[in-house]
Write an enzyme that holds these catalytic residues in place. Sequence first.
Site, PDB file in Angstrom:
ATOM      1  CD1 TRP A 157     -30.694  -6.828  35.166  1.00 36.33           C
ATOM      2  CD2 TRP A 157     -30.033  -8.434  33.757  1.00 36.33           C
ATOM      3  NE1 TRP A 157     -30.808  -8.036  35.825  1.00 36.33           N
ATOM      4  CE2 TRP A 157     -30.406  -9.038  34.977  1.00 36.33           C
ATOM      5  CE3 TRP A 157     -29.581  -9.259  32.733  1.00 36.33           C
ATOM      6  CZ2 TRP A 157     -30.342 -10.419  35.204  1.00 36.33           C
ATOM      7  CZ3 TRP A 157     -29.520 -10.629  32.934  1.00 36.33           C
ATOM      8  CH2 TRP A 157     -29.894 -11.185  34.169  1.00 36.33           C
ATOM      9  CG  ASN A 158     -33.613  -9.962  30.023  1.00 32.29           C
ATOM     10  OD1 ASN A 158     -34.118  -8.918  30.422  1.00 32.29           O
ATOM     11  ND2 ASN A 158     -34.346 -10.960  29.554  1.00 32.29           N
ATOM     12  CE  LYS A 181     -34.960   1.809  37.463  1.00 31.23           C
ATOM     13  NZ  LYS A 181     -33.790   0.855  37.662  1.00 31.23           N
ATOM     14  N   GLY A 234     -39.698  -7.675  34.529  1.00 32.10           N
ATOM     15  CA  GLY A 234     -38.739  -8.072  35.551  1.00 32.10           C
ATOM     16  C   GLY A 234     -39.229  -9.293  36.302  1.00 32.10           C
ATOM     17  CD  GLU A 256     -42.180 -10.438  29.777  1.00 29.13           C
ATOM     18  OE1 GLU A 256     -42.145 -11.504  30.452  1.00 29.13           O
ATOM     19  OE2 GLU A 256     -41.203  -9.933  29.240  1.00 29.13           O
ATOM     20  CG  LEU A 257     -44.386 -10.268  36.198  1.00 27.99           C
ATOM     21  CD1 LEU A 257     -45.301 -10.576  37.367  1.00 27.99           C
ATOM     22  CD2 LEU A 257     -43.500  -9.060  36.487  1.00 27.99           C
ATOM     23  CB  CYS A 290     -38.919 -13.580  30.713  1.00 31.44           C
ATOM     24  SG  CYS A 290     -39.402 -12.900  29.113  1.00 31.44           S
ATOM     25  CD  GLU A 391     -37.428 -16.197  35.652  1.00 35.25           C
ATOM     26  OE1 GLU A 391     -37.641 -16.109  34.436  1.00 35.25           O
ATOM     27  OE2 GLU A 391     -37.769 -15.321  36.470  1.00 35.25           O
TER      28      GLU A 391
END
Length: 498
Positions: A157-158, A181, A234, A256-257, A290, A391
């Site tokens: 969502w960012n 999604k 996420g 990508e975390l 992130c 985080e």
Amino acid sequence: MAGGAELRRLEMYIDGTWRAAASGRWFETRDPCTDRPWALLPRADAEDVAAAVEAAHAAFTSGPWPAMSASDRGLLLYRIADLIAANAEHLADLEVRDNGKLMLEMLGQMRYLPRWFQYYGGLADKIEGSVTPIDKPGLFHYVVHEPVGVVGAITPWNSPLLLTVWKIAPALAAGNTIVVKPSEFASASMLGLARLFEQAGVPKGVLNVVTGFGEEAGKAIVDHPLVRRIAFTGSDAGGAKIAEAAARDFKRVSLELGGKSANIIFADADIDAAANGVISGIFAAAGQTCMAGSRLLVHASVHDAVVERILTRMKQVKIGDPRDPATEMGPVATEPQLRKVLHYIDVAKAEGARCVLGGTRSLRAGCESGYFVEPTVFVDVTNDMRIAQEEVFGPVLSVIRFETDEEAIRLANDSRYGLAAAIWTSDMARALHMPKRLHAGTVWVNAYRVVSYLAPFGGVKASGIGRENGAAAIMEYLEPKSVFINPTPAVRNPFTLG
């Protein structure tokens, strides 16, 4: 109902048609600036996902898409780029309503977004194979690169469209089809982008968008046997679950975390520029990136001067409506995220970190009803504190002193994450030497929070697997195929290899 007005109903895009969920269920999307719902979205489940995946599989295996040349795919991506450029303000407005980021930032992202489709559109017909000087007499060998098939993209969502386009553009340039999604907190802009795909004439089934929740729609995408690759952005916890589930069906993944990136200021740095870079790295986007530079490692000799500059600037920051051009920091995007940020502030105080700025939910005029948090700075932080290791994903900065270059490297690398890092120095020998020693996928020198469609982005350790952007990204969506040709068949010993 919101303010007495009926909420807008947005529909999903599956197989070239707009539709509600098969179950007839809906869910609200809320404006984080006001904490009010403004639209309803279809709540997709496994039935809707199956329809989307099957449409994507059909489009991949038959019809106009697989028959289209790579050059024509590229031209189609160029048309999409033109439509995004023409509709940038509309897409930016949808993102601001969903995630509360500044209109200034979102409009900048939307105006930059066409570059991804232009870049990968140009790259589509430049994925070349190779001929191997094979060591088998009389045989001819070559390698071609083929699309993997149906891609499932699960996005956050960012920065909803930016991070989704990082997946869509290379995946389609490579000839795949895709089911997206988006986050349940920020789906509207992705539906807006799907309308532009429709206008561009993208064949039905090539792009599908399902809206809903992770445990229903997201899980169904990961579990569907026709999905051959998952692209996820996420949390590391979410990424671990996806990797485990994908492994059961041997799906390829890119993840990508999260990050706990170190922003390192040395004694010889331009202090004003460095302080400005720190502010950009953690308080821009209310810390919801992130790559946020949430750990400030600063040499003891300039510690107080750096902190003072940050405090002076952030005490003057204008917090408020992200649509107001004068606003410098908006709300965090969701109510659960607000609770998480406030929880970590309490944890930091309990562990002995000293809060020298903020530390509370904002009560400024116009901010009382939204998800606003005051910009927060902690000093006297040690690297073993949770505030330095976990985080937060909010406007919270942890400041850690160091004395030597070796200590700075040790502290920076003492993290389970490895997404990004930065160093601030006027010593070019240090600028060239230090990046090699930092365990991070991206290192900035005298800069922060810079990305480009040309530059690979991704992390190491718990920050992820694979790379997005640049030429490296399109290879993530291709499989090499090895072909041997025997132009003059001859009887060989059937019990020997080759």
